[in-house]
Design a protein around this motif. Structure first.
Motif, PDB file in Angstrom:
ATOM      1  N   VAL A 199      -5.069   4.143  -5.107  1.00  0.00           N
ATOM      2  CA  VAL A 199      -4.489   3.700  -6.028  1.00  0.00           C
ATOM      3  C   VAL A 199      -4.460   4.104  -7.472  1.00  0.00           C
ATOM      4  O   VAL A 199      -3.234   4.126  -7.956  1.00  0.00           O
ATOM      5  CB  VAL A 199      -5.376   2.402  -5.613  1.00  0.00           C
ATOM      6  CG1 VAL A 199      -5.073   1.239  -6.282  1.00  0.00           C
ATOM      7  CG2 VAL A 199      -4.560   2.061  -3.817  1.00  0.00           C
ATOM      8  N   GLN A 219       0.901  -1.385  -0.013  1.00  0.00           N
ATOM      9  CA  GLN A 219      -0.004   0.137   0.023  1.00  0.00           C
ATOM     10  C   GLN A 219       0.498   1.148   0.424  1.00  0.00           C
ATOM     11  O   GLN A 219       0.623   2.519   0.450  1.00  0.00           O
ATOM     12  CB  GLN A 219      -0.784  -0.084   1.063  1.00  0.00           C
ATOM     13  CG  GLN A 219      -2.029  -1.290   1.576  1.00  0.00           C
ATOM     14  CD  GLN A 219      -2.768  -0.946   2.414  1.00  0.00           C
ATOM     15  OE1 GLN A 219      -3.195  -0.009   2.764  1.00  0.00           O
ATOM     16  NE2 GLN A 219      -3.134  -2.400   2.404  1.00  0.00           N
ATOM     17  N   GLN A 227     -12.217   4.419   2.042  1.00  0.00           N
ATOM     18  CA  GLN A 227     -11.987   3.634   0.155  1.00  0.00           C
ATOM     19  C   GLN A 227     -12.187   5.414  -0.827  1.00  0.00           C
ATOM     20  O   GLN A 227     -12.167   5.765  -1.714  1.00  0.00           O
ATOM     21  CB  GLN A 227     -12.976   2.636  -0.400  1.00  0.00           C
ATOM     22  CG  GLN A 227     -12.128   1.336   0.198  1.00  0.00           C
ATOM     23  CD  GLN A 227     -10.725   0.733  -1.338  1.00  0.00           C
ATOM     24  OE1 GLN A 227     -10.556   0.643  -2.174  1.00  0.00           O
ATOM     25  NE2 GLN A 227     -10.017   0.610   0.080  1.00  0.00           N
ATOM     26  N   VAL A 254      -5.721  10.953   2.190  1.00  0.00           N
ATOM     27  CA  VAL A 254      -6.665  10.102   2.131  1.00  0.00           C
ATOM     28  C   VAL A 254      -8.201  10.634   1.898  1.00  0.00           C
ATOM     29  O   VAL A 254      -8.924  10.249   1.361  1.00  0.00           O
ATOM     30  CB  VAL A 254      -6.236   9.447   3.389  1.00  0.00           C
ATOM     31  CG1 VAL A 254      -7.499   8.361   3.470  1.00  0.00           C
ATOM     32  CG2 VAL A 254      -5.319   8.524   2.783  1.00  0.00           C
ATOM     33  N   ASN A 269      -4.324   7.947  10.361  1.00  0.00           N
ATOM     34  CA  ASN A 269      -3.110   6.978  10.391  1.00  0.00           C
ATOM     35  C   ASN A 269      -2.251   7.609  10.281  1.00  0.00           C
ATOM     36  O   ASN A 269      -1.472   9.088  10.649  1.00  0.00           O
ATOM     37  CB  ASN A 269      -3.585   6.989   8.701  1.00  0.00           C
ATOM     38  CG  ASN A 269      -2.473   5.766   8.488  1.00  0.00           C
ATOM     39  OD1 ASN A 269      -1.922   5.699   9.450  1.00  0.00           O
ATOM     40  ND2 ASN A 269      -2.676   4.975   7.127  1.00  0.00           N
ATOM     41  N   ARG A 271      -7.183   2.371   6.432  1.00  0.00           N
ATOM     42  CA  ARG A 271      -6.971   2.429   4.762  1.00  0.00           C
ATOM     43  C   ARG A 271      -8.380   1.717   4.381  1.00  0.00           C
ATOM     44  O   ARG A 271      -8.605   1.297   3.181  1.00  0.00           O
ATOM     45  CB  ARG A 271      -5.593   0.498   5.084  1.00  0.00           C
ATOM     46  CG  ARG A 271      -4.411   0.927   5.112  1.00  0.00           C
ATOM     47  CD  ARG A 271      -3.581   0.399   5.338  1.00  0.00           C
ATOM     48  NE  ARG A 271      -2.226   0.875   5.360  1.00  0.00           N
ATOM     49  CZ  ARG A 271      -1.144   0.234   5.811  1.00  0.00           C
ATOM     50  NH1 ARG A 271      -1.512  -0.800   5.891  1.00  0.00           N
ATOM     51  NH2 ARG A 271       0.108   0.350   5.622  1.00  0.00           N
ATOM     52  N   TYR A 303       3.359   4.181  -2.295  1.00  0.00           N
ATOM     53  CA  TYR A 303       3.002   5.225  -2.905  1.00  0.00           C
ATOM     54  C   TYR A 303       4.754   6.424  -3.653  1.00  0.00           C
ATOM     55  O   TYR A 303       4.283   7.239  -3.040  1.00  0.00           O
ATOM     56  CB  TYR A 303       1.600   6.518  -2.114  1.00  0.00           C
ATOM     57  CG  TYR A 303       0.185   6.042  -1.955  1.00  0.00           C
ATOM     58  CD1 TYR A 303      -0.845   4.974  -2.934  1.00  0.00           C
ATOM     59  CD2 TYR A 303       0.444   5.720  -0.693  1.00  0.00           C
ATOM     60  CE1 TYR A 303      -1.502   4.783  -3.103  1.00  0.00           C
ATOM     61  CE2 TYR A 303      -1.182   4.294  -0.076  1.00  0.00           C
ATOM     62  CZ  TYR A 303      -2.011   4.318  -1.502  1.00  0.00           C
ATOM     63  OH  TYR A 303      -3.416   3.914  -1.309  1.00  0.00           O
ATOM     64  N   VAL A 306      -9.003   6.246  -0.781  1.00  0.00           N
ATOM     65  CA  VAL A 306      -7.935   5.423  -1.376  1.00  0.00           C
ATOM     66  C   VAL A 306      -7.930   4.359  -2.066  1.00  0.00           C
ATOM     67  O   VAL A 306      -6.760   3.997  -3.070  1.00  0.00           O
ATOM     68  CB  VAL A 306      -7.611   3.888   0.189  1.00  0.00           C
ATOM     69  CG1 VAL A 306      -7.222   2.878  -0.331  1.00  0.00           C
ATOM     70  CG2 VAL A 306      -7.670   4.301   1.149  1.00  0.00           C
ATOM     71  N   ARG A 307      -9.205   4.139  -2.558  1.00  0.00           N
ATOM     72  CA  ARG A 307      -9.133   4.205  -3.999  1.00  0.00           C
ATOM     73  C   ARG A 307      -8.865   4.603  -5.081  1.00  0.00           C
ATOM     74  O   ARG A 307      -8.382   4.532  -5.810  1.00  0.00           O
ATOM     75  CB  ARG A 307     -10.954   3.672  -4.420  1.00  0.00           C
ATOM     76  CG  ARG A 307     -11.052   2.533  -5.605  1.00  0.00           C
ATOM     77  CD  ARG A 307     -12.853   2.699  -6.093  1.00  0.00           C
ATOM     78  NE  ARG A 307     -13.355   1.983  -4.799  1.00  0.00           N
ATOM     79  CZ  ARG A 307     -14.242   1.829  -4.215  1.00  0.00           C
ATOM     80  NH1 ARG A 307     -15.400   2.347  -4.599  1.00  0.00           N
ATOM     81  NH2 ARG A 307     -14.790   1.266  -3.000  1.00  0.00           N
TER      82      ARG A 307
END
Ligand SMILES: [Ca+2]
Length: 186
Positions: free
Chosen positions: A99, A16, A71, A90, A79, A68, A18, A95-96
Motif C-alpha cells: 500500500v 485494494q 500485512q 504479497v 490469493n 489481505r 494497485y 500488504v502494508r
C-alpha cells in the motif's frame, strides 16, 4: 441481496487495487502492461470470470481474505485473484508495504531485487517489473536476455551442431579435393 454482496466485494477490491504499479511498469518500459502481470485474470480482479472476485467460491473467498490480512512480509499467501507473481509480491513485501508503494511504485524493484527469477528466463522479477514483461512467462522478456538464456540452456546442442557442420564441411572439402586430384590423373 446476492448482487449487493458482489457490489460490496467489488467496492472493497477497488479500494485494494494497485493500478499505480501497472501504470509505472507501462510508463517505464513503454510496453503495454495489463493486469495479468500480477492478477489471475488479464482483465483485473473485478468481474465474474475465472480468477475474478465474482467467480470465487467460499473457500477461495477465505483465501482472498487471508491474503489481505498478510500485512507483514514473509507470509505465504495463495490469493485466487492473483497469479504466482502477485502472490509473491504479497509474500515479499506484505500488504502494508505494498500500500505504501502505491506512492512510489519504483519501491517494488527495490524490494524484489533479491527475490529471484520466477519463470527462470534469465530476467529477474525485479527487472521484468521495470521491463514491463510478464514474470510468470519464460517466453516473455527482453529479447537479448532471452536469447542469452537460451544459448546457455542449449550450449551443448549448439556446440554439437557447429562441430557436425564443421566436420561435414571438412569432409566435403576433402571429397572435392579428391575428385579434383582424380581428374588430373591421365
Ligand atoms: Ca523472469
Amino acid at each position: 441481496m446476492g448482487r449487493m454482496i458482489i457490489a460490496l466485494v467489488f467496492a472493497v477490491t477497488a479500494l485494494q487495487a494497485y493500478p499505480e504499479f501497472q501504470k509505472f511498469s507501462q510508463t517505464h518500459s513503454r510496453r503495454t502492461v495489463n493486469c495479468g502481470m500480477c492478477h489471475a485474470s488479464p482483465e483485473g480482479p473485478d468481474g465474474l470470470s475465472f480468477g475474478q472476485v465474482g467467480s470465487l467460491d467460499s473457500v477461495q473467498m477465505d483465501l482472498l481474505k487471508e491474503a489481505r490480512r498478510a500485512q507483514r512480509p514473509g507470509m505465504e499467501v495463495s490469493n485466487p485473484i492473483l497469479n504466482p507473481f502477485g502472490n509473491k509480491l504479497v509474500q515479499v513485501m506484505g500488504v502494508r508495504l505494498l500500500v505504501d508503494a502505491k506512492k512510489d511504485p519504483a519501491m517494488l524493484h527495490y524490494y524484489l531485487k533479491d527475490a529471484g527469477d520466477m519463470d527462470g528466463d534469465g530476467v529477474t522479477d525485479a527487472q521484468e517489473f521495470l521491463d514491463g514483461t510478464n514474470p510468470n512467462n519464460r517466453h516473455h522478456g527482453d529479447p537479448l536476455a532471452l536469447l542469452l538464456t537460451n544459448v546457455q540452456h542449449h550450449f551443448f546442442e549448439i556446440v554439437m551442431i557447429l562441430l557436425a557442420t564443421a566436420a561435414g564441411m571438412f569432409g566435403l572439402s576433402n571429397l572435392l579435393l579428391a575428385f579434383a586430384a582424380g581428374g588430373k590423373k591421365p
